[in-house]
Every structure is written in structure tokens, then in C-alpha cells.
Design a protein around this motif. Structure first.
Motif, PDB file in Angstrom:
ATOM      1  N   LYS A 125     -19.462 -20.971 -35.384  1.00 34.74           N
ATOM      2  CA  LYS A 125     -19.378 -20.685 -34.206  1.00 34.74           C
ATOM      3  C   LYS A 125     -19.805 -19.369 -33.728  1.00 34.74           C
ATOM      4  O   LYS A 125     -19.390 -18.565 -34.622  1.00 34.74           O
ATOM      5  CB  LYS A 125     -17.930 -21.052 -33.163  1.00 34.74           C
ATOM      6  N   LYS A 130     -19.680 -12.725 -31.905  1.00 34.83           N
ATOM      7  CA  LYS A 130     -18.784 -12.915 -33.141  1.00 34.83           C
ATOM      8  C   LYS A 130     -18.828 -14.144 -33.594  1.00 34.83           C
ATOM      9  O   LYS A 130     -18.917 -15.305 -33.105  1.00 34.83           O
ATOM     10  CB  LYS A 130     -17.393 -12.565 -32.984  1.00 34.83           C
ATOM     11  N   LEU A 132     -17.451 -16.805 -36.099  1.00 34.99           N
ATOM     12  CA  LEU A 132     -16.424 -17.652 -36.481  1.00 34.99           C
ATOM     13  C   LEU A 132     -16.596 -18.807 -37.467  1.00 34.99           C
ATOM     14  O   LEU A 132     -17.498 -19.602 -37.219  1.00 34.99           O
ATOM     15  CB  LEU A 132     -15.551 -18.131 -35.255  1.00 34.99           C
ATOM     16  N   THR A 134     -15.096 -21.901 -39.567  1.00 30.29           N
ATOM     17  CA  THR A 134     -14.150 -22.858 -39.577  1.00 30.29           C
ATOM     18  C   THR A 134     -14.140 -23.282 -41.129  1.00 30.29           C
ATOM     19  O   THR A 134     -14.944 -23.716 -41.667  1.00 30.29           O
ATOM     20  CB  THR A 134     -14.266 -24.184 -38.525  1.00 30.29           C
ATOM     21  N   ARG A 135     -12.722 -23.392 -41.264  1.00 28.08           N
ATOM     22  CA  ARG A 135     -12.261 -23.893 -42.838  1.00 28.08           C
ATOM     23  C   ARG A 135     -11.149 -24.431 -42.871  1.00 28.08           C
ATOM     24  O   ARG A 135     -10.013 -24.305 -41.826  1.00 28.08           O
ATOM     25  CB  ARG A 135     -12.303 -22.725 -43.924  1.00 28.08           C
ATOM     26  N   ALA A 144      -8.883 -23.660 -39.662  1.00 31.41           N
ATOM     27  CA  ALA A 144      -8.774 -22.335 -39.235  1.00 31.41           C
ATOM     28  C   ALA A 144     -10.150 -21.674 -38.544  1.00 31.41           C
ATOM     29  O   ALA A 144     -11.141 -22.023 -39.424  1.00 31.41           O
ATOM     30  CB  ALA A 144      -7.979 -21.168 -40.275  1.00 31.41           C
ATOM     31  N   ASP A 145     -10.253 -20.731 -37.700  1.00 35.87           N
ATOM     32  CA  ASP A 145     -11.286 -20.004 -37.244  1.00 35.87           C
ATOM     33  C   ASP A 145     -10.910 -18.576 -38.017  1.00 35.87           C
ATOM     34  O   ASP A 145     -10.069 -18.103 -37.659  1.00 35.87           O
ATOM     35  CB  ASP A 145     -11.525 -20.093 -35.806  1.00 35.87           C
ATOM     36  N   VAL A 146     -12.115 -18.332 -38.928  1.00 40.46           N
ATOM     37  CA  VAL A 146     -11.857 -17.214 -39.788  1.00 40.46           C
ATOM     38  C   VAL A 146     -13.032 -16.249 -39.410  1.00 40.46           C
ATOM     39  O   VAL A 146     -14.285 -16.671 -39.067  1.00 40.46           O
ATOM     40  CB  VAL A 146     -11.866 -17.399 -41.194  1.00 40.46           C
ATOM     41  N   SER A 147     -12.692 -14.954 -39.163  1.00 38.31           N
ATOM     42  CA  SER A 147     -13.726 -13.849 -38.773  1.00 38.31           C
ATOM     43  C   SER A 147     -13.938 -13.047 -39.934  1.00 38.31           C
ATOM     44  O   SER A 147     -13.007 -12.852 -40.725  1.00 38.31           O
ATOM     45  CB  SER A 147     -13.660 -13.177 -37.594  1.00 38.31           C
ATOM     46  N   PHE A 148     -15.157 -12.433 -40.150  1.00 45.81           N
ATOM     47  CA  PHE A 148     -15.287 -11.368 -41.163  1.00 45.81           C
ATOM     48  C   PHE A 148     -15.042  -9.858 -40.392  1.00 45.81           C
ATOM     49  O   PHE A 148     -15.408  -9.622 -39.535  1.00 45.81           O
ATOM     50  CB  PHE A 148     -16.721 -11.579 -41.425  1.00 45.81           C
TER      51      PHE A 148
ATOM     52  N   LEU B 245     -10.315  -8.511 -45.450  1.00 47.64           N
ATOM     53  CA  LEU B 245     -11.609  -8.706 -45.101  1.00 47.64           C
ATOM     54  C   LEU B 245     -12.074 -10.012 -44.275  1.00 47.64           C
ATOM     55  O   LEU B 245     -12.925 -10.046 -43.787  1.00 47.64           O
ATOM     56  CB  LEU B 245     -12.593  -8.559 -46.489  1.00 47.64           C
ATOM     57  N   GLN B 246     -10.802 -10.889 -44.341  1.00 50.21           N
ATOM     58  CA  GLN B 246     -11.054 -12.136 -43.538  1.00 50.21           C
ATOM     59  C   GLN B 246      -9.825 -12.227 -42.723  1.00 50.21           C
ATOM     60  O   GLN B 246      -8.754 -12.030 -43.326  1.00 50.21           O
ATOM     61  CB  GLN B 246     -11.509 -13.565 -44.515  1.00 50.21           C
ATOM     62  N   LYS B 247     -10.078 -12.600 -41.474  1.00 50.05           N
ATOM     63  CA  LYS B 247      -9.111 -12.764 -40.622  1.00 50.05           C
ATOM     64  C   LYS B 247      -8.756 -14.059 -39.917  1.00 50.05           C
ATOM     65  O   LYS B 247      -9.822 -14.557 -39.403  1.00 50.05           O
ATOM     66  CB  LYS B 247      -9.242 -11.713 -39.542  1.00 50.05           C
ATOM     67  N   ILE B 248      -7.728 -14.549 -39.963  1.00 48.79           N
ATOM     68  CA  ILE B 248      -7.358 -16.058 -39.196  1.00 48.79           C
ATOM     69  C   ILE B 248      -7.237 -15.805 -37.812  1.00 48.79           C
ATOM     70  O   ILE B 248      -6.228 -14.915 -37.386  1.00 48.79           O
ATOM     71  CB  ILE B 248      -6.317 -16.733 -39.862  1.00 48.79           C
ATOM     72  N   GLU B 249      -8.128 -16.204 -36.978  1.00 52.77           N
ATOM     73  CA  GLU B 249      -8.075 -16.141 -35.581  1.00 52.77           C
ATOM     74  C   GLU B 249      -7.395 -17.060 -34.819  1.00 52.77           C
ATOM     75  O   GLU B 249      -6.592 -16.811 -34.048  1.00 52.77           O
ATOM     76  CB  GLU B 249      -9.784 -15.902 -34.997  1.00 52.77           C
ATOM     77  N   LYS B 250      -7.327 -18.371 -35.540  1.00 50.06           N
ATOM     78  CA  LYS B 250      -6.643 -19.332 -34.896  1.00 50.06           C
ATOM     79  C   LYS B 250      -6.491 -20.390 -35.993  1.00 50.06           C
ATOM     80  O   LYS B 250      -7.319 -20.515 -36.841  1.00 50.06           O
ATOM     81  CB  LYS B 250      -7.511 -19.896 -33.642  1.00 50.06           C
ATOM     82  N   LEU B 251      -5.287 -20.925 -35.716  1.00 46.11           N
ATOM     83  CA  LEU B 251      -4.931 -22.160 -36.823  1.00 46.11           C
ATOM     84  C   LEU B 251      -4.689 -23.440 -35.936  1.00 46.11           C
ATOM     85  O   LEU B 251      -3.998 -23.233 -34.904  1.00 46.11           O
ATOM     86  CB  LEU B 251      -3.802 -21.836 -37.586  1.00 46.11           C
ATOM     87  N   TYR B 252      -5.382 -24.476 -36.180  1.00 51.17           N
ATOM     88  CA  TYR B 252      -5.069 -25.546 -35.209  1.00 51.17           C
ATOM     89  C   TYR B 252      -5.299 -26.906 -36.122  1.00 51.17           C
ATOM     90  O   TYR B 252      -5.966 -26.968 -36.944  1.00 51.17           O
ATOM     91  CB  TYR B 252      -6.093 -25.534 -34.045  1.00 51.17           C
TER      92      TYR B 252
END
Ligand SMILES: Cc1cc2nc3c(=O)[nH]c(=O)nc-3n(C[C@H](O)[C@H](O)[C@H](O)COP(=O)(O)OP(=O)(O)OC[C@H]3O[C@@H](n4cnc5c(N)ncnc54)[C@H](O)[C@@H]3O)c2cc1C
Ligand SMILES: Nc1ncnc2c1ncn2[C@@H]1O[C@H](COP(=O)(O)O)[C@@H](O)[C@H]1O
Lengths: 329, 285
Positions: A125, A130, A132, A134-135, A144-148, B245-252
Motif C-alpha cells: 500500500k 509511505k 506499507l 503486508t505480510r 501485519a502492515d510493515v514499514s521500512f 529497520l522494520q516496524k509493524i504499523e498494524k496487526l490485524y
């Protein structure tokens, strides 16, 4: 400034791995959202023909990262070659399919560049400037949506089937192809790989089966396999299994469905006590109709099932066998 | 004649020498580190926390499945070649259970990087923490599982190899020690395999099903209590770590991609309904 997205297509023994088209589709989708430049690279020895094939797609450029020491594949040579290449041709995002080969060298490559790889991604996304990724987490129970959070490059590997290969856009004219010779020093490669082989002779060809009854760890004990066999027989189908069942030796290896086993697409796939881990799903999600019986209503297998029964398979299978027999007369 | 004799004795000497070497190598022991992670139990129902960033931690835990196979493999190698098996985990106090079980099964000693802060690290930081904790030790082999059941990064082992400067091989289904190093069998996709020869020391990521797991014995469980356990604090290894270096913004919960029809009722009724579907909609009966 326009950043660069680099797709590394996978080749093995001079053949393009088809899953690479999915990664190019992912790259094209991200390029469309961000306006970044999309390029591709093929890594190996004598792989220019593959670069030509890739250059027909909508890409700004295709590189051939070339060295005789890249054949056969070793993690040492691949990580070194790409580190050298990325030093000369920096990219913000580096995309690859999540294959066994990529899993083998990407963490090493990312670490040598002091960056990270976001692995096994199923979607992307672009929100508020930014990206995002998804994994799946917890074996598919959550995503989870993961950002760098680093400065780059960010490596991303895509799970099989997350993007559609047939969605790849062709380019107007062929993209330019440039060969970059990399220098892999003596003694750098420590592993000596031997030729790839297939172990057992295939006794059954499940790809031809129209009906498959497949058992997972929910079957609990070896002796219970017979229950599933009775159902398969009543339906006139074949018996198959998830990996742990074959690992235990309860059914032979050639009946294993999934990424390390067979890929099937029967008319009916009936899953008994299978949770639906992605490595299993990739082997059967093309089935025309999927029935899942599982006692856990949250089991990921239900996400792809057409018909779902939440309950204890030992309560449901015996009357099911009777009903099938009745219906068949 | 003389030359022939000395040549013959030279052969004998070389053979003898080889024999000694072989016995030396044969008895050369292996020191193996096994990285083991505690993860939520497979069947545990998981719930999201209120912030939607992680799961609620009040669930039951178990050892990550491939890590159990990695430990078993290490114990088997030790039984064959003699040596030492050391187990390590990075996790909160609860993760000690994983080490206890490993010691009960036969591991010689354990290292616990103990802190709540070891939950939620990216693979790079977990590997850096483990590398820092073992910096004064020399292992011939390091085993990790091929991936964790919770994060599923499939990376910690390979990153650790890179940090330590070791060669690695992934998704391993067989390990044999040779004179020059090891001979391992890698699993590839779709039923393919490949043998790889590599020097020691090395790191291998182990696939589930490589062997048959043993159970801990009562004596083992008793002995485990007296085996050495080293605790390492987050503060001790933090200098070697960095920001994630990677951040979980949201878990669903994932969105369903299919229109699933749930068949409900008592078993006999469900069986009837299902057969109706198989007959009229799927058309396989
Ligand atoms: C690189 C790699 C390759 C892999 N390759 C494959 C592969 O090719 N094929 C494959 O299958 N796996 C493969 N796996 C393993 C995969 O990740 C899963 O671990 C595996 O598929 C789980 O099998 P399962 O669903 O039978 O067991 P589990 O995940 O343990 O699920 C058992 C299910 O049974 C249900 N259940 C329990 N009791 C009952 C009952 N009485 N009635 C009804 N339901 C019940 C439970 O709710 C649960 O959902 C691979 C993994 C990796 C990392
Ligand atoms: N916190 C941890 N403590 C010990 N070992 C770990 C930890 N996290 C990951 N590992 C090891 O790294 C392997 C791969 O994990 P992952 O990279 O998360 O998929 C696991 O199977 C473990 O062997």
C-alpha cells in the motif's frame, strides 16, 4: 528525485523462474503509485537471453549481472555480486520472489549492506507518501502492515501468487540491456553445491486426481489415517496430506501437497484437520472447490475454503462416509 | 631393493599417519550452538492487543517447531562425534522453559538473553544480540530453525552467519561430518534436493522432519536442574544492536478473499448438507 526500484528476476540453470513475472507485476504496481523508475536485473553466467525476454516488459532498463562464478548458485557469490552491483547502481527498493534461493542469500546481502529485507510480502500500500508492506504473521492467523525504517536499500520478497503474472505490462519498445561484469575473488565462495536431484520416484500422480481427500495433523494418530482413506474411497478420490503427516512417515512423501511437495488443482479438495499454512495453500489453492473441516473457526484454511465445517473431524467424517455411500447408491 | 623397501615403508608410514589422522578426525568432537525460540502454541487461540500492534501475551507457549528438530540433530551429532551442545534463546522470563526442556533432552548448557525487550525485534537485531552473547565462544556448528512460527522472517540464521563471517546453508534435511567439513542436504522446492559440501565452522538452518524427536527422560529432567545456565541482560548486548529497520504499523485479521459457506448443525446434519453440495454444486458425486 525519482528513486529506483530494482526487480531481481530469478533464473536457474539458464531458465527464467516464472514467478519472476509476479515480482515484475509488483514492481510495476509500486512504480505506478510512486512514480519511481523501474529496472530489472538478472544474475548469473550466460543469461543474456533471459534479459532479452524480460526487456520486452514495461521497464526502464534491464541489467545482466555477469560472472562465471555465479554458476552454479551459491549464497557467497550471489550476495557478493549484488552488493557490488548495488554499489554502482543504487536502488531504493529491491524486489524479489520469496523462493528458496532468495531466502538463502537475501538476508546475507541485506546484512552486508547494513539494511533489512521485508520477507514473504503479500501486498503493498502507498499511504500518505509511505510504503506499507503486508505480510503474514503467526502462520497466517494475522497479517501485519510493515514499514521500512532504514535509509535503504530496502529489500522486499514476495510470496508466490501475491501478484498476477498475467498482469505484467508489456513495454512500447524493448528496454535497453546492459551487462555489468562483477568481480568475484578467488576463495570467496565457500560452499560446493552438487547437482539438483529429485529423490523418490513418483508412485502416484496426484495432479491427475479429480478428487483429493487431504489429512493434516488434526488426524492425531497414524491409525486414524484409515478414516480418511475410507472417505477417499467412498468418494472415488486419492489420499494426500500436509507435510507433518509425511514427515512422520504416516503417508509417503509423494502424497505431500505444498511448496515442498506436489501442486494440485482437483475438482474437489477436502482438507481434514489442516490449518492452512501458506506452504500448504500454494499447493492446492487452485483447486476448483475446497472443503475444509477444522475444529478451529479461525484456522486460515477457511479463508480459501468454499465450504467450511467447524467441528471435530472424528464426529463429522464417519456420517459423511455414510452419506456419500448412500448418495452413490 | 633398498629404494623399493624404503618406498614400501614410506607407504606404510603414510598409511599409519593417515590412520592416526582419521582416528583423530573421527574422534574430533563438535561444539554446537542451537538457537531456539519460544512461540505461541500452534493451537492457542490468539487475540490482538488493544492497540492492534501485537497479540495479547496471555497465551500458552511452546518451542518453535524446527528449532526442536535442530536441537535433536545437534544431540545426534554429539552422540556420534562427542562434543558439546549449547542452547540459546532471546526472550522474556517465560522463554526459560524452552532451555529447560532442551537441557532435559541432553543439551549441556544454556544461555538466556532475558528481557521483555527481546520480543518484537527484527531479525537483524535478534541475530546481533545472539552474536554479542557468544562473542567469547567458538562453535564448530550453529543451528537455527529455518523460520519462526510467529514472525516467520526466515532470516535470523543467515544474518547470524553473515555477522559471524561463517558460510551457511539453508533448509537442511541431512548432515554428515567429513574430513574437510560437512556434507549437507538442502531441500529445494517441489520435491528437489541438493547436496552441498562446506567447511567448518558453519551455520545451518534446519527444516522440520530432518529426524525423529526424542522425549525428555525423568533422569534428564532431574539432571537439567544442575546444568549451567548463563543469563545475559539486554544492557550487555545492547551496544551491538541498533534500531529496528522494520516496524509493524498494524496487526490485524486477514480479509477473506472467498465467499465461504459455513455448514452448521449436528454432525449427521452437516454430513447431509455437505453431500448435497458435493452433488448439486461441486458435482463430484
Ligand atoms: C520452507 C517450508 C516448506 C514447507 N512445505 C510444506 C509443504 O509442502 N506442505 C505442507 O503441508 N506444509 C509445508 N510446510 C509446513 C507448513 O508451514 C505447516 O507447518 C504445515 O502445513 C502444517 O500442517 P497441518 O496443517 O497438518 O498441521 P497444524 O498446523 O498443526 O494444523 C492442524 C490443524 O488441525 C486442526 N485440528 C486438530 N484436531 C482436530 C480435530 N479433531 N478435528 C478437526 N480439526 C482438528 C487444528 O485446529 C489445526 O488447524 C513447509 C514449511 C516451510 C517453512
Ligand atoms: N528470539 C530468538 N531466540 C533464539 N533464537 C531465535 C530467536 N528468534 C529467531 N531465532 C532463531 O532463528 C530461526 C529463524 O527465525 P526467523 O528469522 O524469525 O524466521 C528460528 O527458528 C530460531 O532458531
Amino acid at each position: 528525485m525519482a528513486e529506483t526500484i530494482l526487480v531481481i528476476v530469478e533464473q536457474r540453470e539458464g531458465k527464467l523462474n516464472r514467478v519472476s513475472w509476479e515480482t515484475i507485476a509488483a514492481g510495476q504496481a509500486i512504480a505506478a503509485q510512486t512514480g519511481w523508475t523501474l529496472e530489472a536485473a538478472v544474475v548469473g553466467s550466460g543469461v543474456t537471453a533471459i534479459a532479452g525476454e524480460v526487456a520486452a516488459k514495461k521497464l526502464a532498463k534491464v541489467y545482466v549481472v555477469e560472472s562465471a562464478r555465479l554458476e552454479p548458485y551459491t549464497p557467497d557469490a550471489f550476495a557478493h555480486a549484488l552488493e557490488e552491483f548495488l554499489g554502482k547502481h543504487p536502488a531504493k527498493l529491491v524486489l524479489m520472489p520469496h523462493t528458496y534461493q532468495v531466502r538463502d542469500f537475501v538476508p546475507k546481502l541485506a546484512t552486508s549492506l547494513e539494511t533489512t529485507a521485508i520477507s514473504d510480502v503479500i501486498g503493498v500500500k502507498h499511504e500518505g507518501g509511505k510504503l506499507l508492506f503486508t505480510r503474514q504473521m503467526f502462520q497466517g492467523k494475522f497479517v501485519a502492515d510493515v514499514s521500512f525504517a532504514g535509509s535503504g536499500p530496502c529489500f522486499v520478497t514476495f510470496q508466490n501468487g501475491s501478484f498476477r503474472a498475467d498482469k505484467v505490462e508489456a513495454g512500447g519498445a524493448a528496454a535497453p540491456v546492459e551487462t555489468v561484469n562483477v568481480d568475484i575473488p578467488d576463495g570467496l565462495v565457500r560452499n560446493q553445491p552438487q547437482p539438483v536431484f529429485k529423490e523418490a520416484k513418483q508412485a502416484v500422480d496426484l495432479t491427475q486426481a479429480e478428487i483429493i481427500v487431504s489429512v493434516g495433523r488434526g488426524i492425531k494418530e497414524q491409525k486414524n489415517i484409515d478414516l480418511a482413506k475410507q472417505l477417499a474411497d467412498a468418494l472415488g478420490g486419492e489420499l494426500a496430506a500436509s507435510r507433518p503427516i509425511c514427515d512422520n512417515g504416516w503417508l509417503p512423501m509423494d502424497r505431500q501437497i505444498g511448496s515442498s511437495g506436489q501442486t494440485v488443482a482437483p475438482k474437489l479438495y477436502l482438507a481434514l484437520g489442516i490449518s492452512g499454512a501458506i506452504q500448504h495453500l500454494v499447493g492446492m489453492k487452485g483447486s476448483r472447490s475446497i472443503v475444509a473441516i477444522n475444529k478451529d473457526s479461525e484456522a486460515p484454511i477457511f479463508e480459501i475454503a468454499d465450504y467450511a465445517v467447524v467441528g471435530n473431524l472424528f464426529d463429522i467424517v464417519p456420517p459423511l462416509i455414510e452419506e456419500v455411500k448412500k448418495a452413490k447408491g | 631393493m633398498v629404494t623399493a623397501l624404503s618406498a614400501a615403508s614410506a607407504v606404510v608410514y603414510t598409511r599409519l599417519f593417515r590412520l592416526c589422522q582419521l582416528t583423530l578426525y573421527g574422534s574430533q568432537s563438535v561444539k554446537i550452538l542451537v538457537c531456539m525460540k519460544q512461540v505461541p502454541q500452534k493451537d492457542a487461540p490468539l487475540k490482538l492487543n488493544d492497540a492492534g500492534t501485537w497479540i495479547r501475551e496471555d497465551v500458552s507457549y511452546e518451542v518453535n517447531e524446527p528449532d526442536a528438530f535442530a536441537l535433536e540433530e545437534a544431540l545426534r551429532q554429539k552422540e556420534k562425534h562427542s562434543g558439546e551442545v549449547v542452547v540459546i534463546t532471546a526472550g522474556p522470563a517465560r522463554a526459560l522453559q524452552v532451555l529447560r526442556e532442551a537441557l532435559a533432552k541432553g543439551a549441556d548448557r544454556a544461555i538466556h538473553l532475558e528481557d521483555d525487550g527481546f520480543v518484537g525485534l527484527d531479525a537483524y537485531n535478534t541475530a546481533r544480540a545472539i552474536a554479542a552473547a557468544i562473542k567469547d565462544e567458538k562453535f564448530d556448528l550453529i543451528f537455527t530453525g529455518l523460520q519462526s512460527d510467529d514472525y516467520g522472517y526466515a532470516q535470523t540464521g543467515v544474518i547470524l552467519a553473515q555477522i559471524l563471517g561463517l558460510p551457511h546453508a539453508t533448509i537442511i534435511m541431512q548432515i554428515e561430518k567429513t574430513d574437510a567439513g560437512i556434507h549437507v542436504k538442502r531441500e529445494l522446492e517441489a520435491g528437489f534436493f541438493q547436496f552441498v559440501d562446506m567447511p567448518l565452522p558453519a551455520l545451518l538452518t534446519i527444516q522440520s522432519g530432518i529426524n525423529k524427536l526424542r522425549y525428555a527422560t525423568l533422569i534428564g529432567i532431574k539432571q537439567a536442574k544442575t546444568k549451567p545456565l548463563r543469563k545475559v541482560t539486554l544492557a550487555e548486548v545492547q551496544p551491538a544492536m541498533g534500531g529496528n529497520l522494520q516496524k509493524i504499523e498494524k496487526l490485524y485479521v486477514p480479509q477473506k478473499s472467498k465467499n465461504t459457506e459455513f455448514l452448521e448443525g449436528p454432525p449427521a446434519e452437516v454430513a447431509k448438507k455437505l453431500v448435497e453440495k458435493l452433488k448439486n454444486e461441486v458435482r463430484v458425486i
